[in-house]
Scaffold this motif. Structure first.
Motif: not given
Length: 127
Positions: A29-35, A97-115
């Motif tokens: 999971i280190s490669t994913y933003k999580m929510g 949920a897990a989001d694989s998009s780039p960005g080391w310090s950003t947080v994904a907040r939208e449903i469509y961002e999560y894969d």
């Protein structure tokens, strides 16, 4: 591809606490933003909390700020949601949920961002 399995839900009285866990397999999971998201009966899925890949940044929906805390343990490949001072309106199925998009310090907040999504765990708060 990562597989996500939530656990830790249950029935609790108002004012109580629960800790949800989301165990990942297949990839680290280190490669994913999580929510965490939740869906109450007859309502749409809503964002609850998110955490950046680094774990440094977190974000919460207003209704849970000061009560919930998201964290991650990359060594255990697990994300947590500590829920305190629970209210009946927190009753819902909670999904991680897990989001694989780039960005080391950003947080994904939208449903469509999560894969990738888990099946969910039921949280019921009685009054």
């Amino acid at each position: 591809q990562v597989q996500l399995v939530e656990s830790g839900g249950g029935l609790v009285q108002a004012g109580g606490s629960l800790r949800l866990s989301c165990a990942a397999s297949g990839r680290t999971i280190s490669t994913y933003k999580m929510g965490w998201f939740r869906q109450a009966p007859e309502k749409g899925r809503e964002f609850v909390a998110g955490i950046s890949k680094s774990g440094v940044s977190t974000y919460y929906t207003d209704s849970v700020k000061g009560r919930f805390a998201i964290s991650r343990d990359n060594a255990k490949n697990t994300v947590y949601l500590q829920m305190n001072s629970l209210k009946p309106e927190d009753t819902a199925v909670y999904h991680c949920a897990a989001d694989s998009s780039p960005g080391w310090s950003t947080v994904a907040r939208e449903i469509y961002e999560y894969d990738y999504w888990g099946q969910g765990t039921q949280v019921t708060v009685s009054s």
